[in-house]
Design an enzyme around this catalytic site. Structure first.
Site, PDB file in Angstrom:
ATOM      1  N   ASN A   1       0.858  -1.182   0.000  1.00  0.00           N
ATOM      2  CA  ASN A   1       0.000   0.000   0.000  1.00  0.00           C
ATOM      3  C   ASN A   1       0.893   1.229   0.000  1.00  0.00           C
ATOM      4  OD1 ASN A   1      -1.793   2.048   0.456  1.00  0.00           O
ATOM      5  ND2 ASN A   1      -2.303   1.453   2.562  1.00  0.00           N
TER       6      ASN A   1
ATOM      7  N   LYS B   1       0.023   4.309  -0.195  1.00  0.00           N
ATOM      8  CA  LYS B   1      -0.604   5.502   0.396  1.00  0.00           C
ATOM      9  C   LYS B   1      -0.425   6.692  -0.569  1.00  0.00           C
ATOM     10  CE  LYS B   1       0.074   3.286   4.787  1.00  0.00           C
ATOM     11  NZ  LYS B   1       0.206   3.358   6.224  1.00  0.00           N
TER      12      LYS B   1
ATOM     13  N   HIS C   1      -9.282   1.104   4.980  1.00  0.00           N
ATOM     14  CA  HIS C   1      -7.985   1.302   5.651  1.00  0.00           C
ATOM     15  C   HIS C   1      -8.191   2.210   6.860  1.00  0.00           C
ATOM     16  CE1 HIS C   1      -3.881   2.540   6.452  1.00  0.00           C
ATOM     17  NE2 HIS C   1      -3.525   1.415   5.849  1.00  0.00           N
TER      18      HIS C   1
ATOM     19  N   GLU D   1      -6.565   4.634   7.903  1.00  0.00           N
ATOM     20  CA  GLU D   1      -6.404   6.064   7.617  1.00  0.00           C
ATOM     21  C   GLU D   1      -7.679   6.641   7.006  1.00  0.00           C
ATOM     22  OE1 GLU D   1      -2.743   5.561   5.442  1.00  0.00           O
ATOM     23  OE2 GLU D   1      -1.764   5.036   7.322  1.00  0.00           O
TER      24      GLU D   1
ATOM     25  N   GLU E   1      -4.842  -4.856  10.622  1.00  0.00           N
ATOM     26  CA  GLU E   1      -3.852  -3.793  10.796  1.00  0.00           C
ATOM     27  C   GLU E   1      -4.106  -3.074  12.123  1.00  0.00           C
ATOM     28  OE1 GLU E   1      -2.031  -2.635   6.699  1.00  0.00           O
ATOM     29  OE2 GLU E   1      -3.564  -1.219   7.279  1.00  0.00           O
TER      30      GLU E   1
ATOM     31  N   GLY F   1       2.941   2.589  10.665  1.00  0.00           N
ATOM     32  CA  GLY F   1       3.843   3.723  10.480  1.00  0.00           C
ATOM     33  C   GLY F   1       4.548   4.159  11.751  1.00  0.00           C
TER      34      GLY F   1
ATOM     35  N   SER G   1       3.986  -1.941  10.136  1.00  0.00           N
ATOM     36  CA  SER G   1       5.443  -1.938  10.275  1.00  0.00           C
ATOM     37  C   SER G   1       6.099  -3.262   9.874  1.00  0.00           C
ATOM     38  CB  SER G   1       5.851  -1.526  11.697  1.00  0.00           C
ATOM     39  OG  SER G   1       5.389  -0.224  11.984  1.00  0.00           O
TER      40      SER G   1
ATOM     41  N   GLY H   1       3.180  -1.080   4.183  1.00  0.00           N
ATOM     42  CA  GLY H   1       3.152   0.339   3.839  1.00  0.00           C
ATOM     43  C   GLY H   1       4.540   0.816   3.452  1.00  0.00           C
ATOM     44  N   GLY H   2       5.205   1.488   4.385  1.00  0.00           N
ATOM     45  CA  GLY H   2       6.488   2.135   4.125  1.00  0.00           C
ATOM     46  C   GLY H   2       7.510   1.269   3.392  1.00  0.00           C
TER      47      GLY H   2
HETATM   48  P1  13P Z   1       3.437   0.590   7.550  1.00  0.00           P
HETATM   49  O1  13P Z   1       3.941  -0.725   6.966  1.00  0.00           O
HETATM   50  O2  13P Z   1       4.132   1.790   6.992  1.00  0.00           O
HETATM   51  O3  13P Z   1       3.384   0.533   9.041  1.00  0.00           O
HETATM   52  O4  13P Z   1       1.919   0.737   7.040  1.00  0.00           O
HETATM   53  C1  13P Z   1       1.051  -0.315   7.182  1.00  0.00           C
HETATM   54  C2  13P Z   1      -0.186  -0.026   6.418  1.00  0.00           C
HETATM   55  O5  13P Z   1      -0.970   0.818   6.794  1.00  0.00           O
HETATM   56  C3  13P Z   1      -0.435  -0.781   5.175  1.00  0.00           C
HETATM   57  O6  13P Z   1      -1.725  -0.573   4.708  1.00  0.00           O
END
Ligand code: 13P
Length: 230
Positions: free
Chosen positions: A6, A8, A84, A86, A154, A160, A190, A211-212
């Protein structure tokens, strides 16, 4: 195993093309990339499965800023993330909206990765299972008999933050979710090359939503290798 990235609100079309040119996942792992809407077309120039980060429930209409399942299908996109944290926390998405997005996407033939997870406050007050039950049941009920649904667990406190759920914490939540619905469950929060193998080794973890660490082709490929059977 399914490993989804993802992105983002990162990577326009140019950076997306550069990623797709150098990303080399191993064989035997199902990989999904979820770029921003404006980069979907660039991502589709590569050989990978592409999902959007959200999808609306109507086919068309006066819904400024939204994208319909039909529009994604026309582009060649194969699915979408929905719900998600967010979206839920920053943009006011409710379980009802998440359910409608899920239903409509599945009906139109898209795959769906639907997210659920508790905040730190909810975990600390002992409400993790209640929160997961409410969120997952709304998604599972909306999906009915449609097959192309995957749940992503999640924990919001692990997104994050660099704070990963321990393999035991993740396994416990995944087992609980699997008791609610018979669907594959990805772990997100993470995930990095260093911790992917121990998380993916857990019996109830069917993949990862990253994510990251999915933004860099080498680190994302390393996570995919941790999921690889060979
Ligand atoms: P991180 O891997 O950056 O913690 O993000 C997880 C996420 O929200 C994937 O959708």
């Amino acid at each position: 195993m399914l490993i989804a990235g993802n992105w983002k609100m990162f990577k326009g079309p140019q950076e997306t093309r550069a990623f797709v040119d150098s990303f080399q996942p191993p064989e035997g792992v199902e990989v999904v990339l979820c770029p921003p809407f404006v980069s979907l077309e660039a991502a589709l120039t590569g050989p990978h499965t592409i999902y959007a980060q959200n999808v609306h429930w109507e086919g068309s209409g006066a819904y400024t800023g939204e994208i319909s399942p039909e529009m994604l299908l026309e582009l060649g996109v194969q699915g979408a993330l929905v719900g998600h944290s967010e979206r839920r926390q920053l943009f006011g998405e409710t379980d009802e909206m998440v359910a409608r997005r899920t239903r409509s996407a599945l009906e139109s033939g898209l795959g769906v990765i639907a997210c659920a997870g508790e905040t730190l406050e909810q975990r600390e007050s002992g409400d993790t299972e209640l929160v997961l039950k409410i969120q997952v049941e709304a998604i599972a009920f909306a999906a009915g008999e449609y097959e192309k649904l995957v749940i992503a667990y999640e924990p919001v406190w692990a997104i994050g933050t660099g704070k990963t759920a321990t393999p035991e914490q993740a396994e416990e939540a995944h087992r609980f979710i699997k008791g609610l619905t018979d669907r594959p469950v990805l772990y997100g929060g993470s995930v990095k090359p260093e911790n992917a193998a121990e998380l993916l080794d857990q019996p109830s973890i069917d993949g990862a939503l990253v994510g990251g660490a999915s933004l860099d082709p080498d680190s994302f490929a390393a996570i995919c290798r941790a999921a690889s059977p060979s």
